[in-house]
Design a protein around this motif. Structure first.
Motif, PDB file in Angstrom:
ATOM      1  N   ALA A  56      19.483  57.893  34.480  1.00 31.17           N
ATOM      2  CA  ALA A  56      19.971  56.516  34.412  1.00 31.17           C
ATOM      3  C   ALA A  56      21.100  56.315  35.426  1.00 31.17           C
ATOM      4  CB  ALA A  56      20.467  56.202  33.003  1.00 31.17           C
ATOM      5  N   TYR A  57      21.981  57.299  35.542  1.00 27.81           N
ATOM      6  CA  TYR A  57      23.085  57.208  36.504  1.00 27.81           C
ATOM      7  C   TYR A  57      22.557  57.151  37.934  1.00 27.81           C
ATOM      8  CZ  TYR A  57      26.716  58.768  39.672  1.00 27.81           C
ATOM      9  OH  TYR A  57      27.563  58.861  40.742  1.00 27.81           O
ATOM     10  N   GLN A  58      21.564  58.013  38.231  1.00 34.55           N
ATOM     11  CA  GLN A  58      21.014  58.045  39.590  1.00 34.55           C
ATOM     12  C   GLN A  58      20.417  56.692  39.980  1.00 34.55           C
ATOM     13  OE1 GLN A  58      18.348  61.389  38.966  1.00 34.55           O
ATOM     14  NE2 GLN A  58      19.678  62.757  40.136  1.00 34.55           N
ATOM     15  N   ILE A  59      19.716  56.073  39.047  1.00 32.51           N
ATOM     16  CA  ILE A  59      19.103  54.769  39.325  1.00 32.51           C
ATOM     17  C   ILE A  59      20.182  53.696  39.507  1.00 32.51           C
ATOM     18  CG2 ILE A  59      17.619  52.951  38.391  1.00 32.51           C
ATOM     19  CD1 ILE A  59      16.085  55.183  36.901  1.00 32.51           C
ATOM     20  N   CYS A  60      21.156  53.691  38.589  1.00 35.00           N
ATOM     21  CA  CYS A  60      22.245  52.698  38.670  1.00 35.00           C
ATOM     22  C   CYS A  60      23.020  52.851  39.962  1.00 35.00           C
ATOM     23  CB  CYS A  60      23.184  52.853  37.475  1.00 35.00           C
ATOM     24  SG  CYS A  60      22.495  52.342  35.889  1.00 35.00           S
ATOM     25  N   HIS A  61      23.332  54.084  40.316  1.00 33.26           N
ATOM     26  CA  HIS A  61      24.128  54.339  41.514  1.00 33.26           C
ATOM     27  C   HIS A  61      23.359  53.936  42.769  1.00 33.26           C
ATOM     28  CE1 HIS A  61      26.485  56.743  44.462  1.00 33.26           C
ATOM     29  NE2 HIS A  61      27.472  56.451  43.637  1.00 33.26           N
ATOM     30  N   LYS A  62      22.068  54.191  42.771  1.00 34.67           N
ATOM     31  CA  LYS A  62      21.237  53.860  43.925  1.00 34.67           C
ATOM     32  C   LYS A  62      21.103  52.342  44.103  1.00 34.67           C
ATOM     33  CE  LYS A  62      16.548  54.501  45.730  1.00 34.67           C
ATOM     34  NZ  LYS A  62      15.218  55.132  45.496  1.00 34.67           N
ATOM     35  N   ARG A  63      20.975  51.613  42.993  1.00 43.56           N
ATOM     36  CA  ARG A  63      20.756  50.171  43.047  1.00 43.56           C
ATOM     37  C   ARG A  63      22.046  49.362  42.949  1.00 43.56           C
ATOM     38  NH1 ARG A  63      15.330  48.788  42.092  1.00 43.56           N
ATOM     39  NH2 ARG A  63      14.007  50.594  41.631  1.00 43.56           N
ATOM     40  N   GLY A  64      23.157  50.058  42.756  1.00 44.26           N
ATOM     41  CA  GLY A  64      24.430  49.354  42.655  1.00 44.26           C
ATOM     42  C   GLY A  64      24.568  48.555  41.375  1.00 44.26           C
ATOM     43  N   VAL A  65      23.933  49.032  40.312  1.00 44.22           N
ATOM     44  CA  VAL A  65      23.984  48.353  39.012  1.00 44.22           C
ATOM     45  C   VAL A  65      25.137  48.915  38.184  1.00 44.22           C
ATOM     46  CG1 VAL A  65      22.715  47.902  36.870  1.00 44.22           C
ATOM     47  CG2 VAL A  65      21.488  47.981  39.064  1.00 44.22           C
ATOM     48  N   LYS A  66      25.841  48.030  37.505  1.00 48.79           N
ATOM     49  CA  LYS A  66      26.954  48.477  36.675  1.00 48.79           C
ATOM     50  C   LYS A  66      26.446  49.306  35.499  1.00 48.79           C
ATOM     51  CE  LYS A  66      30.181  44.696  37.628  1.00 48.79           C
ATOM     52  NZ  LYS A  66      31.004  43.621  37.017  1.00 48.79           N
ATOM     53  N   PHE A  67      27.237  50.277  35.125  1.00 45.70           N
ATOM     54  CA  PHE A  67      26.871  51.124  33.986  1.00 45.70           C
ATOM     55  C   PHE A  67      28.122  51.461  33.191  1.00 45.70           C
ATOM     56  CE2 PHE A  67      27.522  53.725  37.766  1.00 45.70           C
ATOM     57  CZ  PHE A  67      28.450  54.677  37.344  1.00 45.70           C
ATOM     58  N   ARG A  68      27.915  51.871  31.957  1.00 46.47           N
ATOM     59  CA  ARG A  68      29.030  52.237  31.088  1.00 46.47           C
ATOM     60  C   ARG A  68      29.195  53.752  31.040  1.00 46.47           C
ATOM     61  NH1 ARG A  68      28.553  50.217  25.350  1.00 46.47           N
ATOM     62  NH2 ARG A  68      26.409  50.961  25.552  1.00 46.47           N
ATOM     63  N   ILE A  69      30.422  54.165  30.858  1.00 47.16           N
ATOM     64  CA  ILE A  69      30.731  55.595  30.751  1.00 47.16           C
ATOM     65  C   ILE A  69      31.356  55.865  29.391  1.00 47.16           C
ATOM     66  CG2 ILE A  69      32.237  57.448  31.572  1.00 47.16           C
ATOM     67  CD1 ILE A  69      31.933  56.399  34.361  1.00 47.16           C
ATOM     68  N   LYS A  70      30.880  56.899  28.748  1.00 50.09           N
ATOM     69  CA  LYS A  70      31.496  57.359  27.506  1.00 50.09           C
ATOM     70  C   LYS A  70      31.993  58.780  27.722  1.00 50.09           C
ATOM     71  CE  LYS A  70      30.957  57.909  22.534  1.00 50.09           C
ATOM     72  NZ  LYS A  70      30.086  57.713  21.342  1.00 50.09           N
ATOM     73  N   ARG A  71      33.304  58.939  27.694  1.00 50.34           N
ATOM     74  CA  ARG A  71      33.894  60.262  27.930  1.00 50.34           C
ATOM     75  C   ARG A  71      33.859  61.100  26.654  1.00 50.34           C
ATOM     76  NH1 ARG A  71      37.096  56.748  30.956  1.00 50.34           N
ATOM     77  NH2 ARG A  71      37.207  57.260  33.186  1.00 50.34           N
ATOM     78  N   MET A  72      33.380  62.327  26.803  1.00 48.14           N
ATOM     79  CA  MET A  72      33.332  63.275  25.705  1.00 48.14           C
ATOM     80  C   MET A  72      34.490  64.261  25.848  1.00 48.14           C
ATOM     81  SD  MET A  72      30.690  62.125  24.173  1.00 48.14           S
ATOM     82  CE  MET A  72      30.411  63.391  22.943  1.00 48.14           C
TER      83      MET A  72
END
Length: 317
Positions: A56-72
């Motif tokens: 999911a990160y790779q796709i978002c990063h490639k397309r410039g789509v915003k994504f959420r991060i949850k830190r563990m």
């Protein structure tokens, strides 16, 4: 939880190796969801490293789509690995090979965590994990029992899967393409044969893999593989022979090896011994059911009968 656009995260090979890639159809479905902003799952991270949501990160990063991060928050790499394995085991699409592999890797992580907690004389771990530590009980037994309970299996199976995961890692160092096919379910090889394959040198594994790809083989027993190696006269790359001038001779068939079957059996028996020793080491026979012990005694009796027969044949030959 935070929102980011092109925030760059890092990959850890040891972490990503535990995560089963999506099938093509599922990957395309994920792409459509992300492109239409219908995907809301966060990317899980630990110290800037992705522990879940790699694709999911790779796709978002490639397309410039915003994504959420949850830190563990984990105390160690072992805690992170244990969590990743737990998440993978929840997947309905997890292949059987990956299920065994992940359980084996989780055992290594939990055993290290248990040893750490035991040395700290603590009973509660952080990051949402609680481990029960009892004196005079080996950490390996505590860890195997805990994982067996979580995965609805037996401690003996956990030990077996740990052996399996180590063997796959050994094979991966020599022929990573073979392990990729095994873990994806495209190539089926039994547990005992995986152990034996892990002991082969690099050049033999490479020849076997090339042969299976050439023939389109999806399932092959180890005796067949070993026989194939013997007939093809596989030699190490460093052992190059001088090419002689071609002579008009009759084409010869590969030399028959009368010891082929005996060699295959000799290579298989150590895995039987290992399994029997493992059962003796980890099983509480006092708690085992009468029916279970009866079944094992019958099979052991059958095995001893066959051993006596072949021993007699060898002595008379």
């Amino acid at each position: 939880m935070s929102n980011y656009n092109n925030y760059t995260l890092k990959f850890d090979p040891e972490f990503t190796n535990l995560i089963q890639p999506l099938e093509d159809r599922e990957h395309k479905s994920l792409e459509r969801k992300i492109s239409s902003h219908a995907y809301s799952e966060p990317i899980y991270t630990w110290n800037g490293l992705i522990v879940d949501g790699v694709e999911a990160y790779q796709i978002c990063h490639k397309r410039g789509v915003k994504f959420r991060i949850k830190r563990m928050y984990f105390l160690s790499r072992e805690d992170a690995i244990s969590w990743i394995c737990t998440q993978q085991l929840k997947r309905e699409d997890l292949t059987e090979a990956n299920r065994k592999y992940v359980i084996g890797k989780k055992y290594d992580a939990v055993k290290a965590i248990t040893a750490r907690i035991s040395s700290e004389n603590s009973t509660t771990g952080k990051g949402g994990h609680t481990y029960r530590i009892e004196k005079k009980i080996p950490c390996r037994h505590i860890s195997a029992t805990q994982i067996a309970s979580e995965c609805n299996t037996s401690p003996a199976s956990v030990y077996k899967y740990n052996e399996y995961s180590r063997a796959l890692d050994n094979i991966c160092e020599k022929t990573p393409q073979m392990v990729e096919r095994i873990r994806s379910g495209k190539l089926r090889i039994s547990h005992a044969n995986i152990i034996e394959l892990s002991r082969l040198p690099h050049y033999e594994l490479k020849k076997l893999y090339d042969y299976m790809i050439e023939k389109g083989i999806e399932h092959l027993s180890y005796p067949d593989m070993k026989r194939e190696l013997q007939w093809r006269k596989v030699v190490a790359p460093t052992q190059k022979e001088k090419i002689a001038e071609p002579k008009p001779v009759i084409k010869q068939m590969p030399k028959f090896d009368p010891d082929a079957e005996l060699s295959s059996l000799s290579l298989t028996i150590p895995s039987w011994c290992s399994s029997i020793e493992r059962v003796m080491n980890v099983t509480d026979f006092q708690r085992s059911s009468k029916e279970g012990k009866k079944r094992l005694k019958i099979q052991l009796s059958n095995l001893m009968t066959v051993i006596d027969k072949i021993t007699k044949i060898l002595e008379e030959a």
